[in-house]
Design an enzyme around this catalytic site. Structure first.
Site, PDB file in Angstrom:
ATOM      1  CG  ASN A 128      28.582  -7.906  12.047  1.00 38.48           C
ATOM      2  OD1 ASN A 128      27.954  -8.690  11.336  1.00 38.48           O
ATOM      3  ND2 ASN A 128      28.731  -8.096  13.353  1.00 38.48           N
ATOM      4  CB  CYS A 131      25.170  -9.024  14.764  1.00 45.02           C
ATOM      5  SG  CYS A 131      24.903  -9.460  16.499  1.00 45.02           S
ATOM      6  CG  ASN A 193      28.535 -13.156  12.334  1.00 52.27           C
ATOM      7  OD1 ASN A 193      28.705 -13.806  13.379  1.00 52.27           O
ATOM      8  ND2 ASN A 193      28.428 -11.850  12.340  1.00 52.27           N
ATOM      9  N   GLY A 266      38.291 -17.376  15.292  1.00 54.05           N
ATOM     10  CA  GLY A 266      37.281 -16.852  16.217  1.00 54.05           C
ATOM     11  C   GLY A 266      37.241 -17.602  17.532  1.00 54.05           C
TER      12      GLY A 266
HETATM   13  C1  SIN Z   1      28.149 -11.001  15.875  1.00 55.94           C
HETATM   14  O1  SIN Z   1      27.873 -12.189  15.879  1.00 55.94           O
HETATM   15  O2  SIN Z   1      28.144 -10.361  14.820  1.00 55.94           O
HETATM   16  C2  SIN Z   1      28.490 -10.292  17.130  1.00 55.94           C
HETATM   17  C3  SIN Z   1      28.177 -11.059  18.349  1.00 55.94           C
HETATM   18  C4  SIN Z   1      27.441 -10.223  19.349  1.00 55.94           C
HETATM   19  O3  SIN Z   1      27.990  -9.242  19.857  1.00 55.94           O
HETATM   20  O4  SIN Z   1      26.291 -10.554  19.651  1.00 55.94           O
END
Ligand code: SIN
Length: 303
Positions: A128, A131, A193, A266
């Site tokens: 990822n 975020c 995302n 999601g």
């Molecule tokens: C994300 O959007 O990659 C994770 C979400 C978060 O834990 O803030």
């Protein structure tokens, strides 16, 4: 009888439906509701090197057609995930799982990927770099081609498992970033995302979310996600996991026509914990109605 199977970097999935990271915990929580072995796979909660409490509350704001979250990568840390979460998952899920890894430095991504590489049940690593809810990490790596490529190269050097880079939609040209990841050795791309958004409370006249902004997800973002999957499909040759506002089996088919090999669900899981199950059940009926015998054959069909 229709065939819903798809292949993702050598992993044969019974169907392309994968609950998205952050909406399905570590899986076993949902195993109390239904047999999660019907899933293609699922992506577990974004994991960092150290445990994280996450952002101050409120972290959630409701919106038309979706929601905003600013969770801030709350998770127990990679060692606790390996020691406590994965054994609980193994007891109820008998398929390869997707490990979602986050970080605040190159070293942290490498550390987590090195550790998760040793876990037999992990079939694929989703890195990822997108975020939107943390400072000096997360999205900071995914909004420029050079840093996204740097993370890709670094993690590929420490794992033999397929690496998918999860990209942010909060960029001008997502295709350029996807291409940079592919050139750096990524096995696939996950997108999108959440979109950076905010709400203001009309009574207090202040942002609803303590962190002011957060990631917008839900059915309202589906056309944006679809457009980006379509663009990235034209830019790379590696497989795509499409996600963003998918809430019905028809959306899965549309994502695949745009170019996705598999599709993550999601926010829909947060509205209805049975959403992924219901989509899997609807999928054969939707395929029959559309005259699709073999789901894999429609990938990229809209191009
Ligand atoms: C994300 O959007 O990659 C994770 C979400 C978060 O834990 O803030």
């Amino acid at each position: 009888m229709v065939n819903t199977k798809v292949t993702l970097s050598g992993l044969r999935l019974d169907n392309p439906v994968i609950p998205a990271s952050g909406t399905f915990g570590f899986g076993y929580e949902f195993a109390e509701l239904y047999d999660i072995n019907i899933l293609g796979s699922f992506s577990f909660k974004g994991t960092t090197a150290a445990p994280r409490f996450g952002n101050p509350t409120p972290r959630i704001a409701e919106c038309t057609g979706g929601m905003i979250n600013s969770v801030g990568l709350q998770n127990p840390g990679i060692d606790a995930v390996i020691a406590h979460e994965l054994p609980k998952l193994k007891a109820c899920f008998h398929k390869p799982v997707i490990a979602n890894i986050s970080g605040f430095s190159l070293e942290e991504y490498v550390h987590c990927c090195e550790k998760i590489d040793r876990e037999e049940q992990v079939g694929l690593i989703e890195v990822n770099v997108s975020c939107p809810n943390v400072h000096n990490g997360g999205m900071a790596f995914g909004t420029c081609p050079e840093s996204a490529a740097e993370v890709t190269r670094a993690v590929k050097a420490v794992t033999k498992k397929p690496v998918y880079i999860k990209l942010s939609p909060n960029v001008t040209d997502i295709a350029e970033i996807a291409r940079a990841c592919e050139e750096a050795g990524a096995d696939g791309i996950s997108l999108i995302n959440t979109l950076l958004g905010m709400r203001i409370d009309l009574k207090t006249r202040k942002p609803v979310i303590a962190n002011k902004m957060g990631g917008f997800s839900g059915s309202a973002i589906f056309p944006v996600a679809l457009r980006m999957v379509y663009q990235v499909y034209e830019a790379v040759r590696i497989p795509i996991i499409g996600m963003g506002g998918v809430s019905a089996a028809e959306d899965v088919v549309e994502m695949m026509l745009a170019g996705a090999t598999a599709v993550q669900i999601g926010a829909a899981n947060l509205i209805n914990p049975y959403a992924s199950k219901e989509i899997i059940e609807q999928l054969p009926r939707v395929m029959e109605r559309m005259g699709i015998k073999n789901l894999e054959e429609i990938i990229g069909g809209a191009h």
